[in-house]
Scaffold this motif. Structure first.
Motif, short mmCIF file in Angstrom:
data_model
loop_
_atom_site.label_atom_id
_atom_site.label_comp_id
_atom_site.label_asym_id
_atom_site.label_seq_id
_atom_site.Cartn_x
_atom_site.Cartn_y
_atom_site.Cartn_z
N GLY A 280 -87.78 -16.06 34.20
CA GLY A 280 -87.70 -17.22 35.07
C GLY A 280 -88.81 -17.27 36.09
O GLY A 280 -89.52 -16.28 36.32
N SER A 281 -88.98 -18.43 36.68
CA SER A 281 -90.01 -18.64 37.70
C SER A 281 -89.49 -18.14 39.04
O SER A 281 -88.41 -18.52 39.50
CB SER A 281 -90.35 -20.13 37.82
N LYS A 282 -90.29 -17.31 39.69
CA LYS A 282 -89.89 -16.76 40.97
C LYS A 282 -89.77 -17.87 42.02
O LYS A 282 -90.54 -18.82 42.03
CB LYS A 282 -90.90 -15.70 41.43
N LEU A 283 -88.78 -17.72 42.90
CA LEU A 283 -88.54 -18.70 43.96
C LEU A 283 -88.22 -17.96 45.25
O LEU A 283 -87.40 -17.04 45.26
CB LEU A 283 -87.34 -19.59 43.58
N VAL A 284 -88.89 -18.36 46.34
CA VAL A 284 -88.59 -17.82 47.66
C VAL A 284 -87.84 -18.89 48.44
O VAL A 284 -88.35 -19.99 48.66
CB VAL A 284 -89.86 -17.39 48.42
N PHE A 285 -86.62 -18.55 48.82
CA PHE A 285 -85.73 -19.47 49.52
C PHE A 285 -85.55 -18.94 50.94
O PHE A 285 -85.04 -17.85 51.14
CB PHE A 285 -84.40 -19.55 48.78
N GLU A 286 -86.00 -19.71 51.93
CA GLU A 286 -85.94 -19.24 53.31
C GLU A 286 -85.36 -20.31 54.21
O GLU A 286 -85.29 -21.49 53.83
CB GLU A 286 -87.34 -18.85 53.80
N GLY A 287 -84.95 -19.92 55.40
CA GLY A 287 -84.40 -20.88 56.32
C GLY A 287 -83.73 -20.21 57.49
O GLY A 287 -83.95 -19.03 57.77
N GLN A 288 -82.89 -20.97 58.17
CA GLN A 288 -82.20 -20.50 59.36
C GLN A 288 -80.78 -21.05 59.38
O GLN A 288 -80.54 -22.17 58.94
CB GLN A 288 -82.94 -20.96 60.62
N VAL A 289 -79.85 -20.26 59.88
CA VAL A 289 -78.48 -20.72 60.11
C VAL A 289 -78.36 -21.04 61.59
O VAL A 289 -78.60 -20.18 62.45
CB VAL A 289 -77.45 -19.65 59.70
N ARG A 290 -77.99 -22.29 61.91
CA ARG A 290 -77.94 -22.76 63.29
C ARG A 290 -76.59 -23.40 63.60
O ARG A 290 -75.86 -23.81 62.71
CB ARG A 290 -79.05 -23.79 63.54
N GLY A 291 -76.30 -23.51 64.88
CA GLY A 291 -75.16 -24.29 65.34
C GLY A 291 -75.57 -25.72 65.60
O GLY A 291 -76.76 -26.06 65.53
N LEU A 292 -74.62 -26.56 65.92
CA LEU A 292 -74.92 -27.97 66.17
C LEU A 292 -75.88 -28.15 67.34
O LEU A 292 -76.64 -29.12 67.39
CB LEU A 292 -73.63 -28.75 66.44
N GLU A 293 -75.85 -27.20 68.29
CA GLU A 293 -76.73 -27.29 69.46
C GLU A 293 -78.16 -26.88 69.14
O GLU A 293 -79.06 -27.08 69.95
CB GLU A 293 -76.18 -26.42 70.59
N GLY B 229 -79.41 -23.72 68.18
CA GLY B 229 -79.79 -22.31 68.25
C GLY B 229 -79.41 -21.54 67.01
O GLY B 229 -78.42 -21.84 66.33
N GLY B 230 -80.24 -20.51 66.67
CA GLY B 230 -79.95 -19.65 65.55
C GLY B 230 -78.69 -18.83 65.77
O GLY B 230 -78.38 -18.46 66.91
N LEU B 231 -77.96 -18.54 64.70
CA LEU B 231 -76.68 -17.85 64.80
C LEU B 231 -76.80 -16.41 64.32
O LEU B 231 -76.80 -16.14 63.11
CB LEU B 231 -75.61 -18.60 63.99
N GLU B 232 -76.91 -15.50 65.25
CA GLU B 232 -76.89 -14.08 64.90
C GLU B 232 -75.52 -13.72 64.36
O GLU B 232 -74.50 -14.22 64.82
CB GLU B 232 -77.21 -13.24 66.14
#
Length: 279
Positions: free
Chosen positions: A128-141, A143-146
């Protein structure tokens, strides 16, 4: 892939049914609510029978098919393909964050825990073709969610899922990723293929008799969690992919379509942020 390696409808269905039965889920539903829902379901079915003048031979075929789908273990498959999207729409009413989508029958709990930057478990010779999936989990306000986790699972380059196809190692292309202190993640995997839901059993017979197609577009499954936030279960699709416009499971949404682009290394990359509502 040889025919002997390919999972059958009965094999996949039995695996899905066994997994579901292990959970033994319950719902806190009052007798009054059960009665109201059951009455409306039966009245709706009576209306269909009357509208189309359903005959006794057709009724007997229905009974036979209902028995067959149970014996093949395909109730999780059939319900998740044809009914779950309606339940999901009701479940996410009023939500302001990331759009949800169906879980489907191929989720398996307790996937391997992985760090924020990781590669999903896969075979040494994974095609298969390699895929890098990146992003951030945030709240509605914003900010990132640790402390958030991104659970990811998907089919391989031939459209098969681990745990539901005998030739694929358990845990393949599945993982629970622990985001970093800013809620960010970067996951290397492969781009999955579109696939047919199993067609050699009663779900396939149902589709064939109706003159429909059995295809689902290529997609990633996600279950995103964070303390104090509402869990989002969703699917992400790929721009320009086959069956996007007529998914057999009616689960695609414009907000959930990715558009991978090659990075400087030539590997396709895509960024997608998840926004979680308060619990």
């Amino acid at each position: 892939m040889t025919t002997s390696e390919s999972p059958t409808a009965a094999g996949s269905g039995t695996a899905a049914t066994d997994k579901f039965l292990q959970e033994r889920v319950t719902a806190d539903t009052s007798p009054e609510r059960v009665s109201a829902i059951a009455k409306d379901v039966l009245e709706a079915l009576a209306g269909v029978i009357d509208k189309h003048g359903v005959t006794y031979p057709e009724y007997r075929v229905l009974k036979q098919w209902l028995i067959d789908i149970g014996q093949y273990g395909e109730w999780p498959l059939w319900l998740d393909v044809f009914v779950e999207h309606n339940v999901e729409e009701v479940a996410y009413r009023g939500q302001h964050g990331t759009k949800g989508s169906i879980e489907g029958p191929y989720y398996v709990a307790d996937a391997q825990t992985l760090p924020a930057k990781c590669t999903l478990p896969m075979r040494e010779d994974e095609v298969g073709s390699k895929l890098v999936f990146e992003g951030q989990v945030r709240g509605l306000e914003g900010g990132g969610l640790e402390g958030a986790t991104v659970e990811l699972w998907h089919a391989d380059d031939e459209g098969y899922y681990s745990h539901f196809a005998p030739h694929i190692p358990d845990g393949n292309l599945r993982g629970t990723v622990e985001v970093d202190s800013d809620g960010r993640f970067e996951i290397t995997t492969i781009q999955p293929a579109p696939y047919q839901i199993p067609t050699d059993g009663p779900t396939g017979w149902f589709i064939e008799k109706a003159g429909w197609h059995p295809w689902r577009p290529a997609h990633l499954h996600l279950m995103v969690k964070a303390p104090g936030k509402r869990t989002v279960t969703t699917q992400l699709y790929f721009s320009g992919g086959e069956w996007i416009e007529n998914d057999v499971a009616t689960a695609t949404k414009p907000e959930l379509i990715l558009d991978p682009k090659p990075g400087v290394d030539g590997i396709n990359r895509v960024t997608y942020d998840f926004v979680l509502d308060p619990a």
